[in-house]
Each structure stands twice: as structure tokens, then as C-alpha cells.
Motif scaffolding. Structure first.
Motif, PDB file in Angstrom:
ATOM      1  N   ALA A  10      44.579  -5.421  46.201  1.00 60.78           N
ATOM      2  CA  ALA A  10      45.880  -6.088  46.181  1.00 60.78           C
ATOM      3  C   ALA A  10      46.174  -6.658  44.795  1.00 60.78           C
ATOM      4  N   ALA A  11      45.152  -7.226  44.162  1.00 67.27           N
ATOM      5  CA  ALA A  11      45.333  -7.779  42.813  1.00 67.27           C
ATOM      6  C   ALA A  11      45.679  -6.676  41.820  1.00 67.27           C
ATOM      7  N   LYS A  12      45.019  -5.521  41.935  1.00 72.05           N
ATOM      8  CA  LYS A  12      45.301  -4.391  41.041  1.00 72.05           C
ATOM      9  C   LYS A  12      46.726  -3.870  41.212  1.00 72.05           C
ATOM     10  N   MET A  13      47.252  -4.020  42.412  1.00 76.32           N
ATOM     11  CA  MET A  13      48.611  -3.562  42.703  1.00 76.32           C
ATOM     12  C   MET A  13      49.660  -4.580  42.261  1.00 76.32           C
ATOM     13  N   GLY A  14      49.205  -5.684  41.647  1.00 71.86           N
ATOM     14  CA  GLY A  14      50.128  -6.691  41.160  1.00 71.86           C
ATOM     15  C   GLY A  14      50.654  -7.622  42.229  1.00 71.86           C
ATOM     16  N   LEU A  15      49.920  -7.756  43.347  1.00 74.30           N
ATOM     17  CA  LEU A  15      50.373  -8.592  44.449  1.00 74.30           C
ATOM     18  C   LEU A  15      49.821 -10.003  44.383  1.00 74.30           C
ATOM     19  N   GLY A  16      49.103 -10.305  43.296  1.00 74.71           N
ATOM     20  CA  GLY A  16      48.567 -11.646  43.136  1.00 74.71           C
ATOM     21  C   GLY A  16      47.281 -11.857  43.905  1.00 74.71           C
ATOM     22  N   GLU A  17      46.916 -13.115  44.081  1.00 76.82           N
ATOM     23  CA  GLU A  17      45.657 -13.453  44.746  1.00 76.82           C
ATOM     24  C   GLU A  17      45.879 -13.622  46.253  1.00 76.82           C
ATOM     25  N   LEU A  18      46.148 -12.516  46.917  1.00 78.36           N
ATOM     26  CA  LEU A  18      46.314 -12.539  48.361  1.00 78.36           C
ATOM     27  C   LEU A  18      44.947 -12.553  49.039  1.00 78.36           C
ATOM     28  N   SER A  19      44.817 -13.340  50.076  1.00 74.04           N
ATOM     29  CA  SER A  19      43.598 -13.297  50.873  1.00 74.04           C
ATOM     30  C   SER A  19      43.698 -12.134  51.844  1.00 74.04           C
ATOM     31  N   TYR A  20      42.569 -11.741  52.392  1.00 76.74           N
ATOM     32  CA  TYR A  20      42.549 -10.652  53.369  1.00 76.74           C
ATOM     33  C   TYR A  20      43.417 -11.006  54.582  1.00 76.74           C
ATOM     34  N   ILE A  21      43.378 -12.271  54.984  1.00 73.01           N
ATOM     35  CA  ILE A  21      44.199 -12.717  56.109  1.00 73.01           C
ATOM     36  C   ILE A  21      45.684 -12.644  55.752  1.00 73.01           C
ATOM     37  N   ASP A  22      46.045 -13.007  54.530  1.00 75.14           N
ATOM     38  CA  ASP A  22      47.444 -12.892  54.091  1.00 75.14           C
ATOM     39  C   ASP A  22      47.937 -11.460  54.216  1.00 75.14           C
ATOM     40  N   VAL A  23      47.081 -10.517  53.814  1.00 74.79           N
ATOM     41  CA  VAL A  23      47.448  -9.101  53.900  1.00 74.79           C
ATOM     42  C   VAL A  23      47.787  -8.730  55.329  1.00 74.79           C
ATOM     43  N   TRP A  24      46.981  -9.176  56.286  1.00 75.12           N
ATOM     44  CA  TRP A  24      47.222  -8.838  57.680  1.00 75.12           C
ATOM     45  C   TRP A  24      48.452  -9.544  58.232  1.00 75.12           C
ATOM     46  N   ARG A  25      48.723 -10.736  57.754  1.00 73.06           N
ATOM     47  CA  ARG A  25      49.948 -11.427  58.191  1.00 73.06           C
ATOM     48  C   ARG A  25      51.184 -10.625  57.769  1.00 73.06           C
ATOM     49  N   PHE A  26      51.157 -10.083  56.549  1.00 73.62           N
ATOM     50  CA  PHE A  26      52.286  -9.297  56.064  1.00 73.62           C
ATOM     51  C   PHE A  26      52.422  -7.978  56.821  1.00 73.62           C
ATOM     52  N   LYS A  27      51.285  -7.457  57.290  1.00 70.78           N
ATOM     53  CA  LYS A  27      51.275  -6.163  57.962  1.00 70.78           C
ATOM     54  C   LYS A  27      51.762  -6.234  59.413  1.00 70.78           C
ATOM     55  N   SER A  28      51.834  -7.410  59.979  1.00 71.44           N
ATOM     56  CA  SER A  28      52.036  -7.566  61.414  1.00 71.44           C
ATOM     57  C   SER A  28      53.495  -7.819  61.779  1.00 71.44           C
ATOM     58  N   LYS A  29      53.833  -7.492  63.030  1.00 71.58           N
ATOM     59  CA  LYS A  29      55.193  -7.713  63.532  1.00 71.58           C
ATOM     60  C   LYS A  29      55.164  -7.908  65.041  1.00 71.58           C
ATOM     61  N   GLN A  30      55.880  -8.922  65.515  1.00 68.31           N
ATOM     62  CA  GLN A  30      55.973  -9.164  66.946  1.00 68.31           C
ATOM     63  C   GLN A  30      56.814  -8.065  67.602  1.00 68.31           C
ATOM     64  N   VAL A  31      56.294  -7.494  68.706  1.00 69.26           N
ATOM     65  CA  VAL A  31      57.040  -6.435  69.388  1.00 69.26           C
ATOM     66  C   VAL A  31      57.388  -6.799  70.837  1.00 69.26           C
ATOM     67  N   LYS A  32      56.760  -7.856  71.362  1.00 69.57           N
ATOM     68  CA  LYS A  32      57.090  -8.294  72.720  1.00 69.57           C
ATOM     69  C   LYS A  32      56.657  -9.743  72.891  1.00 69.57           C
ATOM     70  N   GLY A  33      57.473 -10.519  73.619  1.00 68.64           N
ATOM     71  CA  GLY A  33      57.102 -11.881  73.935  1.00 68.64           C
ATOM     72  C   GLY A  33      57.240 -12.835  72.774  1.00 68.64           C
ATOM     73  N   VAL A  34      56.386 -13.859  72.769  1.00 68.95           N
ATOM     74  CA  VAL A  34      56.457 -14.946  71.792  1.00 68.95           C
ATOM     75  C   VAL A  34      55.334 -14.831  70.776  1.00 68.95           C
ATOM     76  N   ARG A  35      55.662 -15.017  69.515  1.00 66.14           N
ATOM     77  CA  ARG A  35      54.641 -14.995  68.464  1.00 66.14           C
ATOM     78  C   ARG A  35      54.094 -16.395  68.260  1.00 66.14           C
TER      79      ARG A  35
END
Length: 305
Positions: free
Chosen positions: A277-302
Motif C-alpha cells: 500500500a505504501a509503494k502504491m502511494g496510499l500512505g501508512e495504511l494499516s492492514y485493518i484500514d485496507v479491509w475497511r476500505f474493501k468492505s461494503k454493507q449489502v444487507k441489514g445494519v452495519r
């Protein structure tokens, strides 16, 4: 009963149940027990042809540059790129599909959500997404556990859904699974393999996922397999002359919580992704941050994811 060939001989699986043409699909007690015992379940023709066609056309539109890729990430087979082929012939898969208007329709498909709710509950977050092309000559995916990639728990509230878009068989690299391997509830050490793409980590095959314990999952378009996150599974290389297109999302109950990976078998993977992520110029993202960005609610409450 259905006979499924494996390298160990022939195994007997329950008779496939065809999905009804309604938005709701109710699992039978036999299907639930099969999933609990084996760690996977195939439902025949769960996804309709019209939907499959739209996913395939979207992939081709991205390949040809007809529509911009946006946030979709394209993964190429290096050995095929070197042969000056057209994009469809060297793109192995595209991922991060959750914010694409067409691909997200798979994650929100009512029949799929109906099954998912019976496994992990009604509040559902899509956490990973891929359209896999697997062109002729593409490499294998070593035996692995999906949970190795996920920094959230509990495992029983996570599940993968993998739908065949084309006919898939042993020759073009269908999925295989090690039935019952999820029951140990052990997350094994994974490492990169020389004959696989980057980030296609795998376990020690001879010790943990030997050939004679694998069941090959040959499937027809629309057939969908649900995978437990502890299940050992993978896919072979495509040695045929045909593509092996499939679409797969992973889902978690929205109440799952992120965990600290320090000192676990996942720690080196997290550091690898953070460095990328750092090499891609995305800054100092944590692994958990990456997964938060990857996720999307599809049913119910988040809530937590």
C-alpha cells in the motif's frame, strides 16, 4: 447420490438440490448438515443466466477499455502478458468489485443473500470480491484457508460464495476442497509458492492437504459453492483451451470484530500488504484500514466492519 471423482478415487456426495426460481432459497436440514460436516456446500443453478451474462459482459467491457476500471484492480498472469496476447487472454482476475454498479449486483443477489442469512445472520457485510477469468495457461491456486487473509473474527460468522460463470472442470482448473478440514479450527502457516501468482499463499501440501484427500468440484454455470473460512481448498492450473470464469465474494456478519494480528501466522501477510500500500502511494495504511476500505454493507445494519 452424486459420484464426484477425486485423485483418491470416487467419493459420494448428497444429491444436488436445484434452486427454485424465487428470491428466497431455504436450505434443507441435509444441506446444512453437509456444510457443517464437510465445510462446503454446492447449490445447483442458484444464480440465473441473465445475471451471469451481465457479469461476464462487464468483465469484457473492462478488458476492452469500453468502461473505465475505476477502483477495480486488474491482476495479470506475467507469463501470458509476455506473449503479446489481448487482455482477456492474460488477465487472471479483477478484484475490489464492491463499488462497481454491475458486479455489486452479485453481492446483493436476493437468492445469494437468502442463503447467506441462514449461515451467518441477517446483517451482512461483503468483505472481498473477485471476478476470476483464469485464461488458458494460467497458474494454480495452492491449497489455502480463506481465514488466513481476514483480520476479523469469529470464523463461524464468515463465509465465501463462489459461482461458476463458465463450465468448470479439472482440465480448466476447477476448485478442489479437503472435506472436513475446517473442523480442526487451526489456522495454518501459509507462504508464497513459486508456481502461483503473488499473494496466492498456500499451506504445506504434503503434510496438510495431500492429493488423495482432495475432492474436485466440477460445476456448471450458476452453480454456487459456499466455503467455510477454515476449509482447505484451492484450484488447479488451466491446461485447457477454454476460459474458466467465475465470480466470488466473501461475506461476514457485520458484528464481527477486527483482531490484533501481532504474533499470529497472519502477521507477515499484514506487513506485506501494508508495504505494498505504501509503494502504491496510499500512505501508512494499516492492514485493518485496507479491509475497511474493501468492505461494503449489502444487507441489514452495519456495526463493526
Amino acid at each position: 447420490m452424486v459420484l464426484v471423482k477425486s485423485l483418491a478415487g470416487v467419493r459420494v456426495l448428497p444429491k444436488p438440490v436445484f434452486a427454485e426460481q424465487s428470491d428466497n432459497y431455504i436450505l434443507s436440514p441435509e444441506q446444512i448438515k453437509f456444510y457443517e460436516d464437510n465445510g462446503f456446500l454446492v447449490i445447483k443453478e442458484l444464480i440465473d443466466f441473465t445475471s451471469l451474462y451481465s457479469y461476464k459482459q462487464r468483465f469484457l467491457q473492462i478488458c476492452k477499455g469500453i468502461v473505465p476500471a475505476g477502483n477495480v484492480r486488474v491482476v495479470k498472469e506475467p507469463t501470458l502478458v509476455a506473449q503479446n496476447l489481448k487482455p482477456e487472454e492474460y488477465i487472471n482476475k479483477i478484484q475490489e468489485l464492491l463499488y462497481d454498479d454491475v458486479f455489486i449486483q452479485y453481492g446483493e443477489h436476493p437468492r445469494l443473500l437468502s442463503v447467506l442469512s441462514q449461515f451467518i445472520g441477517d446483517d451482512i457485510t461483503a468483505v472481498n470480491s473477485m471476478f476470476i477469468n483464469k485464461p488458458p495457461g494460467s497458474s494454480r491456486h495452492p491449497p489455502h484457508q480463506d481465514l488466513f487473509y481476514f483480520p476479523f473474527r469469529p470464523a463461524e460468522k464468515i463465509i465465501g460464495a463462489w459461482t461458476a460463470v463458465d463450465h468448470v472442470n479439472v482440465e480448466n482448473g476447477c476448485l478442489y476442497a479437503v472435506p472436513g478440514s475446517h473442523k480442526a479450527e487451526i489456522l495454518y502457516q501459509h507462504a508464497g509458492k513459486k508456481d502461483a501468482l503473488k499473494m496466492y499463499h498456500g499451506v504445506d501440501e504434503e503434510a496438510i492437504a495431500p492429493l488423495d484427500q482432495r475432492v474436485q468440484l466440477e460445476m456448471s454455470p450458476g452453480d454456487t459453492v459456499f466455503l467455510h473460512p477454515y476449509l482447505l481448498h484451492g484450484s488447479g492450473p488451466n491446461v485447457s483451451k477454454n476460459y474458466r470464469k467465475a465470480i466470488t465474494f466473501h461475506f461476514a456478519n457485520s458484528t464481527c470484530e477486527y483482531i490484533d494480528l501481532h504474533g499470529t501466522v497472519q502477521e507477515h501477510l499484514a506487513k506485506e500488504v501494508e508495504a505494498q500500500a505504501a509503494k502504491m502511494g496510499l500512505g501508512e495504511l494499516s492492514y485493518i484500514d485496507v479491509w475497511r476500505f474493501k468492505s461494503k454493507q449489502v444487507k441489514g445494519v452495519r456495526s463493526n466492519l
